[in-house]
Design an enzyme around this catalytic site. Structure first.
Site: not given
Length: 169
Positions: A115-117
């Protein structure tokens, strides 16, 4: 639900203000992470977005849980997405580890579940990364927002999904 919280209270009542046996005290010692989690899980459950549900497979292990996000708007409306969240021992100095268990075609989530957060990054150039002042509530709200206002096609992790969106919405 907060089994660990009742255990903490019970242990404090049994020990009193000072433990008489240092050996037994060390075996009953509760980590800082677990003390934080008791408070944060209660806050999280009280402020959960209506599109999210949390599930603790083992109520005695607040550091490991599943999150289900069911978006009610946007491209992913009607979908059901599962996330696995594990809070490391060094929490709250380091962010929780999050993995998407549902296979999804999303610009900010890889097909393997990464996940890219920004708030899940330990170090962030823009200053929006993890900080000890963040909580599990921030993580859950951030994951929920990946399906609406934080959906980012300009700086994708899954480049192929972002390019596909640009070609054919």
């Amino acid at each position: 639900m907060l089994t660990l919280a009742s255990k903490l209270k019970r242990d404090d009542g049994v020990r009193g203000p000072r433990a008489s046996n240092p050996a037994s005290d060390s075996t009953r010692r509760v980590s800082v992470r677990d003390k934080l989690l008791v408070k944060e899980v209660a806050e999280l459950e009280a402020n959960l977005p209506c599109t999210c549900k949390v599930n603790f497979p083992d109520p005695n292990k607040l550091h490991y849980f599943h999150l289900t996000v069911i978006p009610d708007e946007g491209y992913y409306q009607g979908g059901k997405f599962q996330f696995e969240i594990e809070v490391p021992d060094a929490y709250n100095m380091v962010p929780p580890k999050v993995k998407c268990l549902t296979r999804i075609w999303h610009p900010n989530i890889t097909e393997t579940g990464e996940i890219c957060l920004s708030l899940l990054r330990e170090h962030s150039i823009d200053g929006t990364g993890w900080a000890p002042t963040r909580t599990l509530k921030d993580v859950v709200w951030g994951l929920n927002s990946l399906f609406t206002d934080l959906l980012n096609f300009d700086d994708p992790l899954n480049i192929e999904a972002a390019e596909h969106h640009l070609r054919d919405k």
